[in-house]
Write a protein that holds these residues in place. Structure first.
Motif, PDB file in Angstrom:
ATOM      1  N   THR A 127       0.805  -1.216   0.000  1.00 37.90           N
ATOM      2  CA  THR A 127       0.000   0.000   0.000  1.00 37.90           C
ATOM      3  C   THR A 127       0.846   1.276   0.000  1.00 37.90           C
ATOM      4  O   THR A 127       2.074   1.228   0.165  1.00 37.90           O
ATOM      5  CB  THR A 127      -0.912   0.016   1.232  1.00 37.90           C
ATOM      6  N   GLU A 155       0.794   3.469   2.348  1.00 43.58           N
ATOM      7  CA  GLU A 155       1.379   3.567   3.692  1.00 43.58           C
ATOM      8  C   GLU A 155       2.661   2.747   3.786  1.00 43.58           C
ATOM      9  O   GLU A 155       3.657   3.192   4.382  1.00 43.58           O
ATOM     10  CB  GLU A 155       0.381   3.077   4.748  1.00 43.58           C
ATOM     11  N   ASP A 156       2.666   1.558   3.181  1.00 43.10           N
ATOM     12  CA  ASP A 156       3.879   0.732   3.171  1.00 43.10           C
ATOM     13  C   ASP A 156       5.011   1.463   2.460  1.00 43.10           C
ATOM     14  O   ASP A 156       6.180   1.375   2.864  1.00 43.10           O
ATOM     15  CB  ASP A 156       3.609  -0.611   2.480  1.00 43.10           C
ATOM     16  N   MET A 201       6.407   4.183   4.855  1.00 39.34           N
ATOM     17  CA  MET A 201       7.134   3.566   5.971  1.00 39.34           C
ATOM     18  C   MET A 201       8.464   2.960   5.509  1.00 39.34           C
ATOM     19  O   MET A 201       9.494   3.079   6.190  1.00 39.34           O
ATOM     20  CB  MET A 201       6.269   2.485   6.622  1.00 39.34           C
ATOM     21  N   SER A 231       5.790   8.659  13.315  1.00 41.07           N
ATOM     22  CA  SER A 231       5.023   7.541  12.758  1.00 41.07           C
ATOM     23  C   SER A 231       5.881   6.345  12.367  1.00 41.07           C
ATOM     24  O   SER A 231       5.352   5.261  12.124  1.00 41.07           O
ATOM     25  CB  SER A 231       4.245   8.019  11.519  1.00 41.07           C
ATOM     26  N   SER A 232       7.198   6.530  12.280  1.00 47.67           N
ATOM     27  CA  SER A 232       8.080   5.453  11.806  1.00 47.67           C
ATOM     28  C   SER A 232       9.212   5.188  12.792  1.00 47.67           C
ATOM     29  O   SER A 232      10.388   5.390  12.457  1.00 47.67           O
ATOM     30  CB  SER A 232       8.653   5.802  10.426  1.00 47.67           C
TER      31      SER A 232
END
Length: 506
Positions: free
Chosen positions: A331, A333-334, A337, A399-400
């Motif tokens: 995705t 998001e992937d 990240m 977030s990461s």
């Protein structure tokens, strides 16, 4: 051959990302895949190869063909016997290994059980691949570099085939990948046999634990076990911490690491593999100048390639991830990240490469103690940074937080490389040749010009995420070609020519 191996490996990773994504099942497989690879890199490509090749090279230089064949046979039999026992224990202790490497999986019982089942299929790979490393060391010593470099292609093709054709037959599709790993281990070992026979080195394995040559290799191996595997131990620590973070963290770190490993494997490992037998021979001949010149040439060639690769990887991390992985199960998001992890890993590309090339400067002289001391210091620094960075990023609600693990790994490699270099200089083993100041300024200038141009033309990551496959691939290809042209042009303008990088002749 190394490039072909990395290219097919890259295709394998792309397919895994597309078909399985950064899912719980993929996290479980990657842990089961990394555990035998952790030991492989310690024993097969790390301690064993670095201890075996110098002894083999010395035997070849001073002994007869029969002496060499006898050494290969007794080492093959002893190594095979020990590895068989380790493999059996590994299969039985699979639940313990998963608990050690991924304690965070206990929060999800299904994920933990799947990882245990996968590990029992993948663990025998350790036996086959370490024996393959033995065969590769023999072939490299006889200057047959292409076959060992091509062998990993079989691994990649096996996993690609398993992902496409076997996965539909399993209730848990990732089980097919584990079967592919097992098949690949067998295929890689068998593939070496005709080429060993051609040079008269196909072994007749026999047990020889008390053989003086085996004891000598073992004596050299023990300290190298730690020193040559600092990066792997650091990776293990990162895996443990990542298993405690959000689902997908293990996969994001893996895909970022694989992208970083692509140039590392093509160039750095290839250079290190080629120079080890040469350095061993120079040491056996007591030719200190030739030894230093060979190491100097390797470092120049390494920096010429890896410095611009580091800059380009940092700048184009997002576009690369989106272009290569973001389809179907992988995705947006992937992509974000994994991009964050890759930018942190790219900082360490140069230092990881330097470690690969500097270590043979010690092992070729059968000095294994110094790298151990340095490895301990680097590992400790990496461990501390891993914990500190993750805690800081989580405290800041970043977030990461997994990117902190990648950054700690990179900085740990920096400590390792700096101390290895200082040791070679202080011992007088390596004396830089003239022209380093000019050469370094040429490399840095060309890389910075290239990096600035790529930064401006790459645009925003959201744009890449919205583009089609063709648009991503076309624009990334233009940037790669344009970046390469810019780098080469600046080098040419500043006066660097191919003759300045000619390998030393002795």
């Amino acid at each position: 051959m190394t490039f072909l191996s990395r290219l097919t490996g890259f295709t394998r990773d792309m397919l895994m990302a597309v078909l399985f994504g950064a899912s719980a099942g993929m996290d479980a497989f990657l842990i089961a895949y990394q555990i035998p690879n952790f030991f492989r890199r310690m024993f097969g490509e790390g301690a064993f190869s670095q201890a075996f090749v110098p002894v083999l090279g010395e035997t070849k230089s001073k002994g007869t063909q029969e002496d060499v064949r006898g050494l290969v046979s007794v080492v093959a039999g002893t190594l095979g016997g020990v590895l068989t026992l380790i493999t059996i224990l590994g299969i039985l202790a699979a639940p313990v290994f998963i608990l050690m490497f991924a304690p965070g999986f206990l929060k999800e019982p299904g994920k933990y059980d799947l990882a245990v089942e996968l590990l029992r299929i993948t663990f025998p790979y350790l036996l086959f691949i370490c024996l393959t490393a033995l065969a590769g060391g023999v072939l490299n010593t006889y200057r047959s570099f292409a076959i060992p470099a091509f062998t990993p292609v079989l691994m990649n093709l096996s996993m690609i085939g398993a992902a496409i054709w076997l996965a539909p037959f399993f209730e848990q599709p990732v089980m097919a990948l584990a079967v592919g790993v097992f098949i690949a281990g067998v295929a890689q070992l068998i593939f070496q046999f005709p080429f060993l026979r051609r040079i008269g080195m196909l072994p007749r394995p026999r047990w020889g634990w008390r053989d003086s040559r085996v004891r000598r290799i073992l004596k050299l191996m023990i300290p190298i076990l730690f020193a040559s595997s600092v990066a792997q131990l650091s990776l293990m620590i990162n895996t443990v911490i990542a298993s405690m973070l959000m689902t997908g963290s293990v996969s994001w770190l893996y895909f970022a690491d694989r992208l970083m490993e692509f140039p590392l494997g093509i160039f750095s490992v290839a250079i290190a593999t080629v120079i080890l037998p040469t350095l061993s021979a120079r040491h056996a001949e007591a030719s200190s100048d030739a030894f230093s010149h060979t190491l100097d040439w390797a470092l120049r060639l390494l920096l010429l390639i890896v410095v611009p690769a580091t800059v380009a990887m940092f700048v184009l991390a997002g576009p690369m991830i989106a272009t290569l992985f973001q389809y179907k199960s992988f995705t947006a998001e992937d992509t974000v990240m994994t991009r964050n992890a890759l930018m942190a890993y790219s900082v360490g590309l140069l230092t990881f490469s330097l470690v690969k090339v500097l270590l043979p400067g010690y092992y070729a002289r059968q000095d294994t103690r110094t790298p151990v001391r340095i490895g301990v210091q680097a590992l400790f620094a990496g461990m501390v940074m891993s914990v500190v960075f993750v805690l800081i990023l989580k405290q800041l609600n970043y977030s990461s937080p997994h990117a902190g693990l990648a950054l700690a790994t990179s900085l740990g490699a920096l400590v390792n490389a700096a101390l290895l270099y200082r040791g070679l200089r202080q011992s007088g083993v390596y004396q830089p040749m003239q022209g380093w100041l000019r050469f370094g300024s040429q490399i840095i200038s060309a890389s910075l010009v290239m990096g600035v141009i790529l930064w401006f033309v790459s645009g925003d990551l959201a744009q890449w995420i919205d583009w089609t496959l063709f648009e991503r691939a076309w624009n990334l290809a233009l940037m790669v070609v344009g970046g390469l042209f810019t780098y080469a042009a600046v080098l040419y303008i500043t006066g660097l020519r191919p003759r300045h990088l000619t390998a030393p002749q002795h």
